[in-house]
Design a protein around this motif. Structure first.
Motif, PDB file in Angstrom:
ATOM      1  N   LYS A 107       0.810  -1.214   0.000  1.00 56.60           N
ATOM      2  CA  LYS A 107       0.000   0.000   0.000  1.00 56.60           C
ATOM      3  C   LYS A 107       0.847   1.269   0.000  1.00 56.60           C
ATOM      4  O   LYS A 107       0.317   2.364  -0.156  1.00 56.60           O
ATOM      5  CB  LYS A 107      -0.955  -0.015   1.188  1.00 56.60           C
ATOM      6  CG  LYS A 107      -1.993  -1.124   1.059  1.00 56.60           C
ATOM      7  CD  LYS A 107      -2.984  -1.116   2.193  1.00 56.60           C
ATOM      8  CE  LYS A 107      -4.088  -2.134   1.963  1.00 56.60           C
ATOM      9  NZ  LYS A 107      -3.634  -3.524   2.192  1.00 56.60           N
ATOM     10  N   ASP A 139      -2.227  -2.826   8.119  1.00 56.82           N
ATOM     11  CA  ASP A 139      -1.279  -2.351   7.108  1.00 56.82           C
ATOM     12  C   ASP A 139      -1.597  -0.986   6.505  1.00 56.82           C
ATOM     13  O   ASP A 139      -0.686  -0.208   6.223  1.00 56.82           O
ATOM     14  CB  ASP A 139      -1.174  -3.377   5.981  1.00 56.82           C
ATOM     15  CG  ASP A 139       0.015  -4.293   6.190  1.00 56.82           C
ATOM     16  OD1 ASP A 139       0.697  -4.146   7.222  1.00 56.82           O
ATOM     17  OD2 ASP A 139       0.265  -5.138   5.318  1.00 56.82           O
ATOM     18  N   GLY A 252      -8.484  -8.458  -0.886  1.00 56.86           N
ATOM     19  CA  GLY A 252      -9.354  -8.174   0.243  1.00 56.86           C
ATOM     20  C   GLY A 252     -10.461  -7.233  -0.202  1.00 56.86           C
ATOM     21  O   GLY A 252     -11.604  -7.607  -0.372  1.00 56.86           O
ATOM     22  N   ASN A 253     -10.078  -5.977  -0.436  1.00 54.36           N
ATOM     23  CA  ASN A 253     -11.032  -5.017  -0.986  1.00 54.36           C
ATOM     24  C   ASN A 253     -11.002  -4.983  -2.509  1.00 54.36           C
ATOM     25  O   ASN A 253     -11.696  -4.185  -3.129  1.00 54.36           O
ATOM     26  CB  ASN A 253     -10.769  -3.621  -0.430  1.00 54.36           C
ATOM     27  CG  ASN A 253     -11.675  -3.322   0.749  1.00 54.36           C
ATOM     28  OD1 ASN A 253     -12.857  -3.677   0.714  1.00 54.36           O
ATOM     29  ND2 ASN A 253     -11.160  -2.679   1.775  1.00 54.36           N
ATOM     30  N   PHE A 254     -10.152  -5.773  -3.124  1.00 57.01           N
ATOM     31  CA  PHE A 254     -10.076  -5.924  -4.580  1.00 57.01           C
ATOM     32  C   PHE A 254      -9.646  -4.649  -5.310  1.00 57.01           C
ATOM     33  O   PHE A 254      -9.917  -4.491  -6.496  1.00 57.01           O
ATOM     34  CB  PHE A 254     -11.416  -6.454  -5.142  1.00 57.01           C
ATOM     35  CG  PHE A 254     -11.633  -7.926  -4.878  1.00 57.01           C
ATOM     36  CD1 PHE A 254     -11.732  -8.409  -3.570  1.00 57.01           C
ATOM     37  CD2 PHE A 254     -11.714  -8.835  -5.923  1.00 57.01           C
ATOM     38  CE1 PHE A 254     -11.911  -9.755  -3.312  1.00 57.01           C
ATOM     39  CE2 PHE A 254     -11.891 -10.193  -5.680  1.00 57.01           C
ATOM     40  CZ  PHE A 254     -11.989 -10.654  -4.371  1.00 57.01           C
ATOM     41  N   GLY A 255      -8.922  -3.758  -4.601  1.00 59.13           N
ATOM     42  CA  GLY A 255      -8.426  -2.559  -5.257  1.00 59.13           C
ATOM     43  C   GLY A 255      -7.219  -2.862  -6.135  1.00 59.13           C
ATOM     44  O   GLY A 255      -7.124  -2.399  -7.281  1.00 59.13           O
ATOM     45  N   ASN A 256      -6.313  -3.661  -5.606  1.00 61.33           N
ATOM     46  CA  ASN A 256      -5.092  -3.983  -6.328  1.00 61.33           C
ATOM     47  C   ASN A 256      -5.395  -4.728  -7.629  1.00 61.33           C
ATOM     48  O   ASN A 256      -4.930  -4.360  -8.701  1.00 61.33           O
ATOM     49  CB  ASN A 256      -4.213  -4.837  -5.405  1.00 61.33           C
ATOM     50  CG  ASN A 256      -2.749  -4.778  -5.742  1.00 61.33           C
ATOM     51  OD1 ASN A 256      -2.319  -3.967  -6.561  1.00 61.33           O
ATOM     52  ND2 ASN A 256      -1.966  -5.650  -5.117  1.00 61.33           N
ATOM     53  N   THR A 384       2.454  -9.379  -1.275  1.00 58.14           N
ATOM     54  CA  THR A 384       2.020  -8.041  -0.885  1.00 58.14           C
ATOM     55  C   THR A 384       2.606  -7.543   0.444  1.00 58.14           C
ATOM     56  O   THR A 384       2.461  -6.368   0.765  1.00 58.14           O
ATOM     57  CB  THR A 384       0.483  -7.985  -0.801  1.00 58.14           C
ATOM     58  OG1 THR A 384       0.016  -9.145  -0.097  1.00 58.14           O
ATOM     59  CG2 THR A 384      -0.139  -7.964  -2.179  1.00 58.14           C
TER      60      THR A 384
HETATM   61  C1  LIG Z   1      -4.383  -4.556   1.682  1.00 65.96           C
HETATM   62  C2  LIG Z   1      -3.674  -5.823   1.506  1.00 65.96           C
HETATM   63  C3  LIG Z   1      -4.146  -6.823   0.626  1.00 65.96           C
HETATM   64  C4  LIG Z   1      -5.446  -6.705  -0.126  1.00 65.96           C
HETATM   65  O1  LIG Z   1      -5.426  -5.701  -1.133  1.00 65.96           O
HETATM   66  P1  LIG Z   1      -6.796  -5.193  -1.765  1.00 65.96           P
HETATM   67  O2  LIG Z   1      -6.404  -4.132  -2.728  1.00 65.96           O
HETATM   68  O3  LIG Z   1      -7.615  -4.652  -0.612  1.00 65.96           O
HETATM   69  O4  LIG Z   1      -7.460  -6.353  -2.404  1.00 65.96           O
HETATM   70  C5  LIG Z   1      -3.380  -7.969   0.464  1.00 65.96           C
HETATM   71  N1  LIG Z   1      -2.224  -8.148   1.154  1.00 65.96           N
HETATM   72  C6  LIG Z   1      -1.753  -7.216   2.016  1.00 65.96           C
HETATM   73  C7  LIG Z   1      -0.496  -7.493   2.751  1.00 65.96           C
HETATM   74  C8  LIG Z   1      -2.447  -6.035   2.222  1.00 65.96           C
HETATM   75  O5  LIG Z   1      -1.973  -5.130   3.089  1.00 65.96           O
END
Ligand SMILES: *Cc1c(COP(=O)(O)O)cnc(C)c1O
Length: 434
Positions: A107, A139, A252-256, A384
């Motif tokens: 992030k 995070d 998670g939130n599917f932004g990435n 990530t």
């Molecule tokens: C936020 C996060 C994700 C999920 O990313 P999204 O964009 O919310 O899907 C995955 N792994 C880590 C370590 C994160 O901090």
């Protein structure tokens, strides 16, 4: 270039307004009105351009004329101040490591980009400071704190659940000072999130403060994540391995992953996207049944993905014009339990020597599941977070000691400063009093 609200009930806005507002007045997410593919010649010759040139080409249409070219190039340069190496894991499988930034979570890029855009937009309105209000389960808060540190005209207030984030994460939130304040909430993450939502709807606060959010609903945090996918493609192309790339993104939130799909829409050659989740399986279930059923989140060892109602999924649907058949051609989603994630961590370590974190391990599992009966092209899973950020799980599962990197050690040695609050009135009092 303008943005409209996906709830279709708000005026169109420029990039600047979308960044300052975060969410549209009708509570919808902003989405770009037009998406123009970047020139084919440019993509064909991607390896001949610097990462900064590629990022500029990818983002410029979304920024429009709200930031001058030179300034935007400067912002990109400061955003891309660390590497995202593609690391070979096993035959045809690579990890794209996104954790080499200041807080060692992916992030960092979005947070830095957003902070600098907001700092630029606010430079002429110093009398009217912007307050970034963000709830974190771990995070996000650290990345936002580090990204916004010292940005003039912007105050950052981070809410986190007391004793529910790791020691390292807490230190990353609470030790910076300057324009960053950490509010330690007696409660769980959902309480923090609810308080932030209430604050955005509070008329008194609207009068007193210029509030915005810094999670991936904000276009300035969401869109720069495209850079990762361009960078991975470029690195593989330089090795002659860019045919039929499949990206598996721990989601998670599917932004990435949504940013990756936007990169594809701009012309980046990608064969398929896999959204890998933990047991918070709203999207895998949706693909199976066609029914979207939001659920309360369940705790897992990949806790940055404990999301039961992923906010960016509406953007993914919009990218394919809400056509589920079209979606399934480009996108799959699988869910994995913690037991499988631990098994994957062990497998990766024993057979390849790679120490993944639980999120990366879920990404690896998704890639394996997708290519179970088809083995062509290259698989890239996104790593990530650095394993040190999930030290307990990783060390216990693998029986190894993970060396603490310098960025983290510096933070651990600093003194925690937080303000305790127990309910919404505490937050309101703090915001109005400051
Ligand atoms: C936020 C996060 C994700 C999920 O990313 P999204 O964009 O919310 O899907 C995955 N792994 C880590 C370590 C994160 O901090």
């Amino acid at each position: 270039m303008n943005y409209f609200s996906l709830n279709n009930n708000s005026p169109k806005v420029t990039f600047k307004e979308a960044v300052i507002r975060g969410l549209a007045p009708d509570r919808g997410l902003y989405f770009p009105e037009n998406i123009t593919p970047i020139p084919r010649e440019f993509v064909k010759n991607l390896e001949n351009y610097s990462d900064e040139e590629v990022a500029f080409e990818a983002i410029k249409q979304f920024v429009g004329d709200t930031i001058p070219k030179k300034t935007l190039q400067g912002i990109i340069k400061e955003t891309l101040c660390f590497d995202f190496p593609v690391v070979p894991i096993e035959d045809g499988v690579f990890a794209l490591e996104l954790f080499h930034g200041p807080t060692m979570a992916f992030k960092d890029v979005g947070a830095r980009f957003m902070a600098r855009c907001l700092g630029y937009f606010n430079k002429d309105q110093k009398d009217q400071e912007v307050t970034v209000l963000v709830a974190t389960s771990g995070d996000t808060g650290g990345a936002v704190a580090s990204g916004f540190l010292g940005v003039e005209g912007v105050d950052v207030v981070i809410l986190y659940p007391s004793r529910k984030v790791s020691d390292i994460q807490e230190k990353q939130l609470t030790t910076l000072g300057q324009n960053i304040t950490a509010l330690e909430v007696d409660g769980v993450f959902d309480d923090c999130q609810d308080m932030v939502k209430t604050a955005f709807l509070d008329a008194d606060l609207k009068q007193a403060k210029n509030l915005t959010s810094a999670n991936s609903i904000n276009v300035a945090r969401w869109l720069p994540q495209m850079f990762y996918f361009f960078s991975a493609y470029k690195q593989l192309k330089l090795q002659g391995k860019a045919e039929n790339i499949v990206f598996s993104v721990p989601s998670g939130n599917f932004g990435n992953i949504c940013a990756g799909m936007m990169a594809h829409k701009l012309g980046l050659p990608v064969k398929h996207f896999v959204a890998s989740t933990n047991i918070n399986d709203t999207i895998p279930e949706y693909l199976k049944t066609g029914i979207y059923q939001a659920r309360p989140s369940k705790p897992t060892i990949s806790n940055a993905m404990d999301v039961g109602d992923p906010s960016n999924f509406v953007r993914i649907q919009k990218l394919v014009n809400n056509d589920i058949t079209k979606l399934k051609n480009l996108f799959s989603s699988y869910s994995f339990a913690d037991k499988e994630t631990k098994r994957a961590l062990r497998y990766l370590y024993k057979s390849t020597g790679y120490i993944a974190d639980p999120h990366g391990a879920v990404g690896y599992l998704g890639l394996r599941e997708y290519s179970k009966d088809k083995r062509d092209g290259m698989g890239v899973f996104l790593e990530t977070a650095h394993p040190v950020k999930f030290l307990d799980v990783v060390e216990k599962t693998l029986g190894v000691t993970v060396a603490i990197p310098e960025q983290i050690q510096t933070v651990i040695d600093k003194e925690k400063k937080s303000i305790r609050i127990s309910d919404y009135s505490g937050l309101k009092q703090f915001l109005i009093g400051n």
